[in-house]
Write an enzyme that holds these catalytic residues in place. Structure first.
Site, PDB file in Angstrom:
ATOM      1  N   HIS A  94     -15.248  11.987   0.849  1.00  0.00           N
ATOM      2  CA  HIS A  94     -15.722  11.861  -0.527  1.00  0.00           C
ATOM      3  C   HIS A  94     -16.938  12.704  -0.852  1.00  0.00           C
ATOM      4  CE1 HIS A  94     -13.392   8.104  -0.165  1.00  0.00           C
ATOM      5  NE2 HIS A  94     -13.062   8.419  -1.383  1.00  0.00           N
ATOM      6  N   CYS A 216     -16.073 -17.212  16.743  1.00  0.00           N
ATOM      7  CA  CYS A 216     -16.949 -18.336  16.420  1.00  0.00           C
ATOM      8  C   CYS A 216     -16.104 -19.601  16.306  1.00  0.00           C
ATOM      9  CB  CYS A 216     -17.663 -18.062  15.096  1.00  0.00           C
ATOM     10  SG  CYS A 216     -18.776 -19.382  14.628  1.00  0.00           S
TER      11      CYS A 216
HETATM   12  N1  LIG Z   1     -29.679 -15.903  20.712  1.00  0.00           N
HETATM   13  C1  LIG Z   1     -28.618 -16.217  19.970  1.00  0.00           C
HETATM   14  N2  LIG Z   1     -27.387 -16.068  20.490  1.00  0.00           N
HETATM   15  C2  LIG Z   1     -26.289 -16.375  19.770  1.00  0.00           C
HETATM   16  C3  LIG Z   1     -26.398 -16.907  18.460  1.00  0.00           C
HETATM   17  C4  LIG Z   1     -27.706 -17.024  17.916  1.00  0.00           C
HETATM   18  O1  LIG Z   1     -27.890 -17.421  16.749  1.00  0.00           O
HETATM   19  N3  LIG Z   1     -28.787 -16.681  18.703  1.00  0.00           N
HETATM   20  N4  LIG Z   1     -25.249 -17.258  17.773  1.00  0.00           N
HETATM   21  C5  LIG Z   1     -24.084 -17.593  18.603  1.00  0.00           C
HETATM   22  C6  LIG Z   1     -22.842 -17.810  17.889  1.00  0.00           C
HETATM   23  S1  LIG Z   1     -22.595 -19.342  17.210  1.00  0.00           S
HETATM   24  C7  LIG Z   1     -21.841 -16.882  17.874  1.00  0.00           C
HETATM   25  S2  LIG Z   1     -20.364 -17.189  17.158  1.00  0.00           S
HETATM   26  C8  LIG Z   1     -22.045 -15.550  18.473  1.00  0.00           C
HETATM   27  C9  LIG Z   1     -21.839 -14.476  17.423  1.00  0.00           C
HETATM   28  O2  LIG Z   1     -21.996 -13.219  17.972  1.00  0.00           O
HETATM   29  P1  LIG Z   1     -22.030 -11.924  17.052  1.00  0.00           P
HETATM   30  O3  LIG Z   1     -23.068 -12.135  15.991  1.00  0.00           O
HETATM   31  O4  LIG Z   1     -22.312 -10.805  17.969  1.00  0.00           O
HETATM   32  O5  LIG Z   1     -20.659 -11.806  16.422  1.00  0.00           O
HETATM   33  O6  LIG Z   1     -23.337 -15.383  19.012  1.00  0.00           O
HETATM   34  C10 LIG Z   1     -23.855 -16.528  19.657  1.00  0.00           C
HETATM   35  N5  LIG Z   1     -25.072 -16.188  20.335  1.00  0.00           N
HETATM   36 MO   LIG Z   2     -20.421 -19.493  16.340  1.00  0.00          MO
END
Ligand SMILES: Nc1nc2c(c(=O)[nH]1)N[C@H]1C(S)=C(S)[C@@H](COP(=O)(O)O)O[C@H]1N2
Ligand SMILES: [Mo]
Length: 508
Positions: A94, A216
């Protein structure tokens, strides 16, 4: 690989910064007597009904007429109501003179100077002000903390999900970690704590690469919410993604820290703590069973790369845990501390969340000690194309249905069944473990199928139907199947919705 996925892969690190006005466009464009619009006004125009408006370098354009003329016109709708720049960065074709000329015909106004400035400004005193830029194609479920997922039809364009499109699930602000002073603490072993720098992690342990899908526990929650209200972020079907993760094996690091037969006698869990902290100073944390951590075939990584690059800030820079086959919540990002323990993590996220209860359990009677923490995930699949509510042309002879399928615990998806008639008849979809038209990735050894499969079915359009209910369901190599409806698996937090996925389309 399709053209679209090619564009995404080539443009992994797209900036969403909006450039200052005037750059690039002839001065006559700016001195117009066109009206000035606020950002809020522009965001109201994001459909064919309300008009499709976009901004580009401070100009406001009404491209409604242009949408049906554009190849893949619905892709423009992804940019509707906002800035074009980040989308053009995805589709490099584009950025050409004649495209700018076409665009100039649709100019209807200028973006207010104030809003243009705001787009670049970070607000001080906001703990989220240092969060990274994100691509606007993501559908935001919550801004602070940032939680967002890609549009489903884009998710399955590529077997490996580019990081810009990978769902982001943060509980807290993204911590800023200096890779030079970063230290990982490994504790709980009789020999005492082991402290590792990022360089130690990269040089003292073999680098191991695993293609693994992360999902998730709240994926597909919005459908469960329709059955009866649940508490949680309203995720659609894209809180899932598939990436190539590289790093040191957790097993190797624990062995180096002194894990041996004596420790194995009492150790039952491995805790992970993030560097992201809430206002009280408590960090995100969870744990996994020791056997998953130490199993040679468990493939648990302390990953420092995602898709061959440093892990992006949103996904845990500089180090995150990747626990293949296990719920996203245990894949701790911005990893600061590992503790080997006889006990499970006592954190909120281990003890009071990420647990599933009977459909009859409500908030007045829930006892969190009565259910185990979610670890391995159940078999899952969803339809990404066509979208629910889409219109199909009755003169089309065939219909193509696409989606993803995955199972937890390293169980391989062996079949996906698709119905075009609400479940009366079924056809078997084609599975693949690579991009369309490319060879599949080599099959992993049994029990280590950590990655999803993409699937597709092209079938004759059923005659004389004015509406179709399309359903998909997957089977894994343990012959586990998905439940047909949501009510029997409904739970108050809306977790683990893996019921048959259904979309309705109109034939017109
Ligand atoms: N330190 C940390 N790790 C975390 C989280 C967070 O909020 N803090 N979220 C978790 C949750 S609930 C999920 S589903 C995944 C999401 O990973 P992404 O954001 O790389 O897709 O990370 C996990 N690890
Ligand atoms: Mo999650």
């Amino acid at each position: 690989m399709t053209f679209l996925s090619f564009c995404f892969l080539k443009n992994d690190s797209v900036s969403v910064q909006v450039e200052q006005a005037d750059a690039g466009l002839p001065p006559t464009e700016r001195s117009s007597s066109l009206p000035v619009f606020s950002h809020d006004e522009v965001t109201k125009h994001r459909s064919l009904e309300d008009g499709v408006w976009v901004t580009y370098k401070g100009g406001v354009y009404d491209v409604t007429e242009f949408v049906p003329m554009h190849p893949g016109g619905n892709k423009i709708l992804l940019a509707a109501g906002g800035a074009l720049e980040p989308f053009w960065a995805l589709y490099a074709v584009h950025d050409q003179e004649y495209v700018l000329e076409i665009l100039s015909k649709y100019k209807v106004g200028e973006l207010s100077a104030e809003d243009l400035k705001k787009q670049g400004e970070a607000k001080e005193s906001d703990p989220y002000s240092s969060d990274p830029e994100r691509h606007p194609v993501l559908r935001i479920n919550s801004k602070k903390p940032f939680n967002a997922e890609p549009p489903p039809e884009i998710l399955t364009e590529s077997y490996i999900t580019p990081h810009v499109l990978f769902f982001k699930r943060n509980h807290l602000p993204v911590p800023q970690v200096d890779p030079a002073s970063y230290r990982l603490q490994v504790e709980g072993l009789p020999r005492g704590a082991l402290t590792l720098s990022l360089k130690d992690l990269k040089t003292r342990f073999p680098k191991h690469t695993v293609t693994a899908t992360l999902q998730c526990a709240g994926n597909r929650r919005s459908d469960m919410n329709q059955v009866k209200e649940v508490k949680g972020l309203n995720w659609g079907i894209s809180a899932i993604g598939n990436a190539k993760w590289s790093g040191a094996r957790l097993r190797d690091v624990l062995l180096a820290a002194g894990f041996g037969p004596d420790v194995a006698k009492w150790a039952r869990h491995v805790h992970f703590e993030g560097l992201d902290k809430d206002v009280t100073g408590s960090a995100y944390g969870t744990s996994i069973p020791i056997n998953k951590a130490m199993n040679e075939d468990g493939d648990v990584l302390l990953a420092y790369e995602m898709n061959g690059e440093d892990i992006p800030a949103d996904h845990g820079f500089p180090v995150r845990v990747v626990v293949p086959g296990v719920v996203g919540a245990r894949n701790v990002k911005w990893l600061g501390r590992i503790v080997v323990s006889a006990e499970e993590s006592s954190s909120h996220w281990q003890q009071h969340d990420y647990k599933v209860f009977s459909p009859g359990t409500d908030w007045s009677k829930v006892d969190h000690t009565s259910s185990p923490a979610i670890q391995e995930l159940p078999v899952q699949s969803a339809i990404t194309v066509p979208a629910d509510g889409a219109q199909i042309d009755h003169s089309d002879e065939t219909l193509t249905v696409k989606g993803y399928a995955w199972s937890g615990g390293g169980r391989e998806v062996v079949r996906v069944d698709v119905s075009l008639d609400g479940g009366k008849t079924w056809q078997v979809a084609q599975l693949r473990s690579g991009d369309k038209g490319q060879p599949d990735e080599p099959s992993p050894p049994p029990g280590r199928s950590w990655a999803w499969k993409l699937w597709e079915l092209t079938a004759p359009l059923p005659p004389d139907a004015d509406e179709l209910e399309i359903i998909c369901k997957a089977v894994d190599n343990g012959y586990n199947v998905q439940p047909d409806t949501i009510p029997p698996i409904w739970n108050l937090r809306g977790l683990l919705n893996n019921a048959w996925h259904r979309v309705k389309v109109k034939v017109t």
